[in-house]
Design a protein around this motif. Structure first.
Motif, PDB file in Angstrom:
ATOM      1  N   ARG A  57      45.456  34.169  34.015  1.00  0.00           N
ATOM      2  CA  ARG A  57      46.303  34.765  35.001  1.00  0.00           C
ATOM      3  C   ARG A  57      45.688  35.471  36.295  1.00  0.00           C
ATOM      4  NH1 ARG A  57      48.800  36.247  30.241  1.00  0.00           N
ATOM      5  NH2 ARG A  57      48.410  38.310  30.643  1.00  0.00           N
ATOM      6  N   ASN A  58      44.662  36.381  35.953  1.00  0.00           N
ATOM      7  CA  ASN A  58      44.005  37.130  36.940  1.00  0.00           C
ATOM      8  C   ASN A  58      43.245  36.237  37.739  1.00  0.00           C
ATOM      9  OD1 ASN A  58      44.294  39.968  36.781  1.00  0.00           O
ATOM     10  ND2 ASN A  58      44.274  39.751  34.799  1.00  0.00           N
ATOM     11  N   LEU A  59      42.664  35.212  37.189  1.00  0.00           N
ATOM     12  CA  LEU A  59      42.106  34.335  38.265  1.00  0.00           C
ATOM     13  C   LEU A  59      43.121  33.597  39.209  1.00  0.00           C
ATOM     14  CD1 LEU A  59      39.352  32.779  35.988  1.00  0.00           C
ATOM     15  CD2 LEU A  59      38.976  34.238  37.714  1.00  0.00           C
ATOM     16  N   ASN A  60      44.022  33.223  38.532  1.00  0.00           N
ATOM     17  CA  ASN A  60      45.287  32.651  39.573  1.00  0.00           C
ATOM     18  C   ASN A  60      45.792  33.437  40.467  1.00  0.00           C
ATOM     19  OD1 ASN A  60      45.303  29.767  38.680  1.00  0.00           O
ATOM     20  ND2 ASN A  60      46.096  30.519  36.646  1.00  0.00           N
ATOM     21  N   LEU A  61      45.839  34.668  40.341  1.00  0.00           N
ATOM     22  CA  LEU A  61      46.374  35.876  40.957  1.00  0.00           C
ATOM     23  C   LEU A  61      45.438  35.845  42.201  1.00  0.00           C
ATOM     24  CD1 LEU A  61      48.337  38.920  40.540  1.00  0.00           C
ATOM     25  CD2 LEU A  61      45.942  39.203  41.264  1.00  0.00           C
ATOM     26  N   LEU A  62      44.138  36.147  41.840  1.00  0.00           N
ATOM     27  CA  LEU A  62      42.965  36.200  42.848  1.00  0.00           C
ATOM     28  C   LEU A  62      43.083  35.106  43.620  1.00  0.00           C
ATOM     29  CD1 LEU A  62      40.341  38.020  40.548  1.00  0.00           C
ATOM     30  CD2 LEU A  62      41.831  39.141  42.394  1.00  0.00           C
ATOM     31  N   LEU A  63      43.286  33.776  43.159  1.00  0.00           N
ATOM     32  CA  LEU A  63      43.380  32.556  43.683  1.00  0.00           C
ATOM     33  C   LEU A  63      44.498  32.561  45.003  1.00  0.00           C
ATOM     34  CD1 LEU A  63      42.022  29.796  43.874  1.00  0.00           C
ATOM     35  CD2 LEU A  63      43.792  28.955  42.270  1.00  0.00           C
ATOM     36  N   ASN A  64      45.650  33.021  44.405  1.00  0.00           N
ATOM     37  CA  ASN A  64      46.664  32.973  45.368  1.00  0.00           C
ATOM     38  C   ASN A  64      46.643  33.980  46.451  1.00  0.00           C
ATOM     39  OD1 ASN A  64      48.130  30.813  43.893  1.00  0.00           O
ATOM     40  ND2 ASN A  64      49.102  32.589  42.593  1.00  0.00           N
ATOM     41  N   LEU A  65      45.906  34.888  46.268  1.00  0.00           N
ATOM     42  CA  LEU A  65      45.583  36.112  47.179  1.00  0.00           C
ATOM     43  C   LEU A  65      44.316  35.634  48.248  1.00  0.00           C
ATOM     44  CD1 LEU A  65      45.627  39.291  45.277  1.00  0.00           C
ATOM     45  CD2 LEU A  65      47.326  38.595  46.806  1.00  0.00           C
ATOM     46  N   GLY A  66      43.800  34.488  47.913  1.00  0.00           N
ATOM     47  CA  GLY A  66      42.600  34.013  48.900  1.00  0.00           C
ATOM     48  C   GLY A  66      41.327  34.831  48.488  1.00  0.00           C
ATOM     49  N   ILE A  67      41.303  35.556  47.400  1.00  0.00           N
ATOM     50  CA  ILE A  67      40.161  36.208  47.099  1.00  0.00           C
ATOM     51  C   ILE A  67      38.866  35.037  46.445  1.00  0.00           C
ATOM     52  CG2 ILE A  67      39.146  37.881  45.818  1.00  0.00           C
ATOM     53  CD1 ILE A  67      41.383  39.658  46.194  1.00  0.00           C
ATOM     54  N   LEU A  68      39.717  34.251  45.682  1.00  0.00           N
ATOM     55  CA  LEU A  68      38.882  33.282  44.825  1.00  0.00           C
ATOM     56  C   LEU A  68      39.232  31.866  45.304  1.00  0.00           C
ATOM     57  CD1 LEU A  68      39.041  34.368  41.364  1.00  0.00           C
ATOM     58  CD2 LEU A  68      37.245  34.463  42.763  1.00  0.00           C
ATOM     59  N   SER A  69      38.262  30.909  45.137  1.00  0.00           N
ATOM     60  CA  SER A  69      38.365  29.401  45.558  1.00  0.00           C
ATOM     61  C   SER A  69      38.388  28.810  44.299  1.00  0.00           C
ATOM     62  CB  SER A  69      37.669  28.706  46.685  1.00  0.00           C
ATOM     63  OG  SER A  69      37.913  29.297  47.902  1.00  0.00           O
ATOM     64  N   GLU A  70      39.461  27.547  44.031  1.00  0.00           N
ATOM     65  CA  GLU A  70      38.919  26.869  42.890  1.00  0.00           C
ATOM     66  C   GLU A  70      38.458  25.515  43.190  1.00  0.00           C
ATOM     67  OE1 GLU A  70      42.027  25.409  39.252  1.00  0.00           O
ATOM     68  OE2 GLU A  70      42.927  25.863  41.263  1.00  0.00           O
ATOM     69  N   LEU A  71      37.605  25.015  42.511  1.00  0.00           N
ATOM     70  CA  LEU A  71      36.828  24.086  42.589  1.00  0.00           C
ATOM     71  C   LEU A  71      36.890  23.248  41.077  1.00  0.00           C
ATOM     72  CD1 LEU A  71      33.619  26.266  43.466  1.00  0.00           C
ATOM     73  CD2 LEU A  71      34.925  24.800  45.129  1.00  0.00           C
ATOM     74  N   ASN A  72      36.981  21.654  41.507  1.00  0.00           N
ATOM     75  CA  ASN A  72      36.942  20.868  40.499  1.00  0.00           C
ATOM     76  C   ASN A  72      35.653  19.858  40.884  1.00  0.00           C
ATOM     77  OD1 ASN A  72      37.307  18.550  39.098  1.00  0.00           O
ATOM     78  ND2 ASN A  72      39.535  19.171  38.658  1.00  0.00           N
ATOM     79  N   PHE A  73      34.861  19.845  39.986  1.00  0.00           N
ATOM     80  CA  PHE A  73      33.633  19.266  39.996  1.00  0.00           C
ATOM     81  C   PHE A  73      33.657  17.882  39.246  1.00  0.00           C
ATOM     82  CE2 PHE A  73      31.090  23.348  40.721  1.00  0.00           C
ATOM     83  CZ  PHE A  73      31.632  23.108  42.104  1.00  0.00           C
ATOM     84  N   GLY A  74      35.060  17.322  39.312  1.00  0.00           N
ATOM     85  CA  GLY A  74      34.993  16.002  38.305  1.00  0.00           C
ATOM     86  C   GLY A  74      35.622  16.316  36.719  1.00  0.00           C
ATOM     87  N   GLU A  75      35.327  17.359  36.467  1.00  0.00           N
ATOM     88  CA  GLU A  75      35.543  17.752  35.011  1.00  0.00           C
ATOM     89  C   GLU A  75      36.857  18.180  34.748  1.00  0.00           C
ATOM     90  OE1 GLU A  75      32.516  20.724  33.739  1.00  0.00           O
ATOM     91  OE2 GLU A  75      30.901  19.850  34.983  1.00  0.00           O
ATOM     92  N   ARG A  76      37.302  18.185  33.392  1.00  0.00           N
ATOM     93  CA  ARG A  76      38.599  18.595  33.236  1.00  0.00           C
ATOM     94  C   ARG A  76      38.922  20.299  33.526  1.00  0.00           C
ATOM     95  NH1 ARG A  76      40.553  15.127  28.186  1.00  0.00           N
ATOM     96  NH2 ARG A  76      40.111  13.216  28.838  1.00  0.00           N
ATOM     97  N   LYS A  77      37.933  20.973  33.591  1.00  0.00           N
ATOM     98  CA  LYS A  77      38.069  22.226  33.781  1.00  0.00           C
ATOM     99  C   LYS A  77      37.655  22.926  35.369  1.00  0.00           C
ATOM    100  CE  LYS A  77      33.609  23.795  31.910  1.00  0.00           C
ATOM    101  NZ  LYS A  77      33.101  24.650  30.853  1.00  0.00           N
ATOM    102  N   SER A  78      38.407  23.671  35.734  1.00  0.00           N
ATOM    103  CA  SER A  78      38.226  24.220  37.206  1.00  0.00           C
ATOM    104  C   SER A  78      36.939  25.308  37.042  1.00  0.00           C
ATOM    105  CB  SER A  78      39.535  24.976  37.703  1.00  0.00           C
ATOM    106  OG  SER A  78      40.476  23.891  37.915  1.00  0.00           O
ATOM    107  N   PHE A  79      36.470  25.292  38.099  1.00  0.00           N
ATOM    108  CA  PHE A  79      35.611  26.567  38.263  1.00  0.00           C
ATOM    109  C   PHE A  79      35.962  27.523  39.530  1.00  0.00           C
ATOM    110  CE2 PHE A  79      33.024  23.196  36.189  1.00  0.00           C
ATOM    111  CZ  PHE A  79      32.418  23.971  35.411  1.00  0.00           C
ATOM    112  N   PHE A  80      35.632  28.621  39.560  1.00  0.00           N
ATOM    113  CA  PHE A  80      36.100  29.506  40.659  1.00  0.00           C
ATOM    114  C   PHE A  80      34.874  30.163  41.371  1.00  0.00           C
ATOM    115  CE2 PHE A  80      39.115  29.110  37.166  1.00  0.00           C
ATOM    116  CZ  PHE A  80      40.454  28.990  37.982  1.00  0.00           C
TER     117      PHE A  80
END
Length: 144
Positions: A57-80
């Motif tokens: 929840r907090n990662l998504n909040l920080l993502l929505n605020l532009g503090i974090l970026s989400e990365l997907n390296f072709g795996e099923r899980k995301s990285f931040f």
């Protein structure tokens, strides 16, 4: 850290110990890209009752605020990763998951006619392959 805390505060959000700890993990990590599970495992030592769901929840909040970026390296899980001012892309090993930032943007080398009638809002560029370490391991196994 103050820049990120100011952004939380100016958005009307509380600066909770858990949010501070999540930011601290990213700031102090020698790994640039972290999964939610990695963040959780680092925080749970100090906050044993913290759930993985709270971290998400907090990662998504920080993502929505532009503090974090989400990365997907072709795996099923995301990285931040912390959103830095400098623009960058990645090369990713498909064997071990190692990722490395590249310091140029391939978009600058594209023919502008390809995108002249298109307003680009954001883009990402990742190169997938096998790193030298995994390639060496593979060659060692094949020569046996």
């Amino acid at each position: 850290m103050n820049v990120y805390l100011d952004k939380l505060q100016s958005s009307g959000l509380k600066i909770t110990p858990q949010r501070q700890e999540i930011l601290r993990v990213f700031l102090e990590s020698n790994k640039h890209h972290l999964s939610a599970e990695e963040v959780h495992s680092k925080i749970v030592r100090r906050y044993p009752g913290l759930s993985l769901d709270t971290v998400y929840r907090n990662l998504n909040l920080l993502l929505n605020l532009g503090i974090l970026s989400e990365l997907n390296f072709g795996e099923r899980k995301s990285f931040f990763e912390l959103n830095k001012q400098e623009h960058h892309h990645h090369i990713i090993c498909t064997k071990c998951g190692m990722s490395q930032e590249i310091d140029f943007c391939p978009l600058t080398y594209m023919d502008s006619r390809l995108v002249e009638n298109f307003e680009i809002e954001k883009h990402s560029f990742e190169i997938f392959g096998i790193c030298a370490n995994c390639k060496d391991k593979k060659q060692t196994v094949e020569t046996r």
